[in-house]
Motif scaffolding. Structure first.
Motif, PDB file in Angstrom:
ATOM      1  N   TRP A 248       0.850  -1.200   0.000  1.00  2.00           N
ATOM      2  CA  TRP A 248       0.000   0.000   0.000  1.00  2.00           C
ATOM      3  C   TRP A 248       0.883   1.247   0.000  1.00  2.00           C
ATOM      4  CZ3 TRP A 248      -5.287   0.279  -0.418  1.00  2.00           C
ATOM      5  CH2 TRP A 248      -6.003  -0.914  -0.254  1.00  2.00           C
ATOM      6  N   THR A 287      -2.733   3.925  -3.138  1.00  2.00           N
ATOM      7  CA  THR A 287      -2.424   2.990  -4.219  1.00  2.00           C
ATOM      8  C   THR A 287      -2.236   1.593  -3.640  1.00  2.00           C
ATOM      9  OG1 THR A 287      -1.346   4.693  -5.559  1.00  2.00           O
ATOM     10  CG2 THR A 287      -0.814   2.398  -6.064  1.00  2.00           C
ATOM     11  N   CYS A 288      -2.931   0.640  -4.247  1.00  6.14           N
ATOM     12  CA  CYS A 288      -2.765  -0.772  -3.899  1.00  6.14           C
ATOM     13  C   CYS A 288      -1.990  -1.445  -5.026  1.00  6.14           C
ATOM     14  CB  CYS A 288      -4.132  -1.436  -3.719  1.00  6.14           C
ATOM     15  SG  CYS A 288      -4.083  -3.242  -3.597  1.00  6.14           S
ATOM     16  N   MET A 289      -0.895  -2.127  -4.665  1.00  7.26           N
ATOM     17  CA  MET A 289      -0.092  -2.846  -5.652  1.00  7.26           C
ATOM     18  C   MET A 289      -0.116  -4.344  -5.322  1.00  7.26           C
ATOM     19  SD  MET A 289       3.998  -2.676  -6.544  1.00  7.26           S
ATOM     20  CE  MET A 289       3.905  -1.098  -7.395  1.00  7.26           C
ATOM     21  N   THR A 291       1.480  -8.073  -6.560  1.00 10.26           N
ATOM     22  CA  THR A 291       2.658  -8.549  -7.291  1.00 10.26           C
ATOM     23  C   THR A 291       2.821 -10.058  -7.118  1.00 10.26           C
ATOM     24  OG1 THR A 291       3.764  -6.443  -6.835  1.00 10.26           O
ATOM     25  CG2 THR A 291       5.146  -8.278  -7.587  1.00 10.26           C
ATOM     26  N   ASN A 296       2.978  -7.327 -11.999  1.00  8.89           N
ATOM     27  CA  ASN A 296       2.271  -6.589 -10.950  1.00  8.89           C
ATOM     28  C   ASN A 296       1.204  -5.701 -11.561  1.00  8.89           C
ATOM     29  OD1 ASN A 296       3.364  -3.702 -11.345  1.00  8.89           O
ATOM     30  ND2 ASN A 296       5.238  -4.909 -11.195  1.00  8.89           N
ATOM     31  N   THR A 298      -1.488  -2.174 -10.339  1.00 10.61           N
ATOM     32  CA  THR A 298      -1.823  -1.189  -9.318  1.00 10.61           C
ATOM     33  C   THR A 298      -3.203  -0.613  -9.581  1.00 10.61           C
ATOM     34  OG1 THR A 298      -0.812   0.620 -10.564  1.00 10.61           O
ATOM     35  CG2 THR A 298       0.591  -0.561  -8.977  1.00 10.61           C
ATOM     36  N   SER A 300      -5.887   2.712  -7.836  1.00  8.52           N
ATOM     37  CA  SER A 300      -6.007   3.835  -6.898  1.00  8.52           C
ATOM     38  C   SER A 300      -7.348   3.792  -6.183  1.00  8.52           C
ATOM     39  CB  SER A 300      -5.877   5.176  -7.637  1.00  8.52           C
ATOM     40  OG  SER A 300      -4.578   5.313  -8.172  1.00  8.52           O
TER      41      SER A 300
END
Length: 349
Positions: A248, A287-289, A291, A296, A298, A300
């Protein structure tokens, strides 16, 4: 020919040259060579070979091709599975226990009468249940790869091999061949594949797990409005194989668990960013990423301020009012809250 041994050998030689081990056809009606129907038995079972005789019988013998099994009551074979079941003036029957594939073939009952020798032939057919002797191990491939899995089986009659895709939703037969080819496999083709080998005896089943690896994609993420001082949870859901790891961020700064009273919880494909007591500084763009080893993705999410109490807050206030010491006070409080709800509804319209 009074010597029984010579008579048995002569019968054996006659059968060897005349029959040559070929299965008898039921259309042969010669009085010298009587034919019984073929006998079918499953591997491991027992079978009785019967021969009808009469009072004119002088000598008898049971032979398997050119091998003498019994001559009268005398056992010639060393096979312990073969035994004399019935021997009288009407029937001459032997029994074979635990029948195996090598027992298949022509059996002959030879009878010497006052007139001439007579034979009765039966062809023994041994059926073997199917067994899957070779099947592919579980497979793990990246999306887009070509997949080939194999299933080899033995049995008698020869088994029919079929493939079926069981999960996530059971489908019909995909192939009736030993090899199943899946070109450019997709994530929808992942799951359990069932190989089934069937014949007249039974069915053998084994399974192969096919894992399809693919990069993450966001399946669920929503903005959230929360009033100052309330609890708020931003949720980010990502589907991937292998399962994605989450991070995050706010602006360019990574958020760590426990920082400024914020908690991060990851449960499988879901990551939750929890604010226990929202302040003005918490509002903004997050932002959530997600992976994994293949890539990966992302997305928002916005945490924004709202002054409207949530429905859960109203319900809690209503419950508190009803739990008051005075029933009159509880009624007034309920009426007051009902008026607030009505005003909010009118403002929305």
């Amino acid at each position: 020919m009074n010597n029984p041994i010579c008579w048995v050998i002569l019968i054996g030689m006659t059968i060897l040259f005349l029959q040559q081990g070929v299965p008898v056809q039921s259309g042969d009606t010669s009085p010298f060579n009587r034919v019984m129907d073929n006998l079918t038995v499953r591997q491991g079972d027992s079978v009785l070979l019967r021969c009808a005789i009469d009072n004119q019988m002088m000598r008898t013998a049971w032979l398997n091709r050119s091998t003498i099994l019994f001559a009268g009551r005398d056992k010639w074979t060393l096979d312990e599975r073969v035994s004399l079941q019935t021997y009288n003036n009407r029937e001459y029957t032997i029994k074979i226990n635990n029948v195996q594939v090598q027992d298949e073939g022509l059996y002959t009952c030879a009878v010497q009468t006052n007139l001439n020798p007579r034979t009765t032939n039966v062809h023994l057919i041994v059926q073997v249940p199917p067994t899957i002797v070779n099947i592919s191990s579980d497979v793990s491939v990246n999306e887009g790869a070509n997949v080939s899995i194999v299933c080899l089986a033995t049995g008698k009659p020869e088994p029919v091999v079929t493939w079926r895709h069981l999960s996530p939703i059971a489908q019909g037969f995909l192939s009736e061949e030993e090899y199943l080819e899946i070109p450019a496999i997709t994530k929808q083709s992942a799951g359990v594949y069932e190989c089934s080998a069937s014949n007249e005896v039974s069915t053998d089943i084994k399974k192969v797990q096919v894992i399809v690896n693919f990069p993450p994609y966001i399946s669920n993420a929503k903005n959230l409005g929360v009033a100052v001082g309330q609890k708020g949870i931003l949720r980010c859901e990502a589907i991937a194989v292998p399962t994605a790891a989450f991070e995050w961020y706010i602006e360019d700064r990574r958020i760590f668990n426990g920082l400024n009273g914020i908690q991060i919880q990851n449960k499988g494909r879901l990551s939750m960013l929890t604010f226990f007591n929202v302040s003005e500084e918490d509002y903004g763009n997050y932002t959530c990423m997600a992976t994994n080893k293949l890539g990966n993705v992302t997305t928002s999410l916005i945490l924004y301020e709202t002054n409207e109490p949530t429905s859960s807050t109203l319900v809690q206030d209503l419950g508190a009012a009803q739990d008051g010491k005075s029933s009159g006070t509880g009624i007034h409080a309920s009426a007051y809250l009902l008026m607030i709800l009505c005003v909010q509804l009118l403002l929305k319209f």
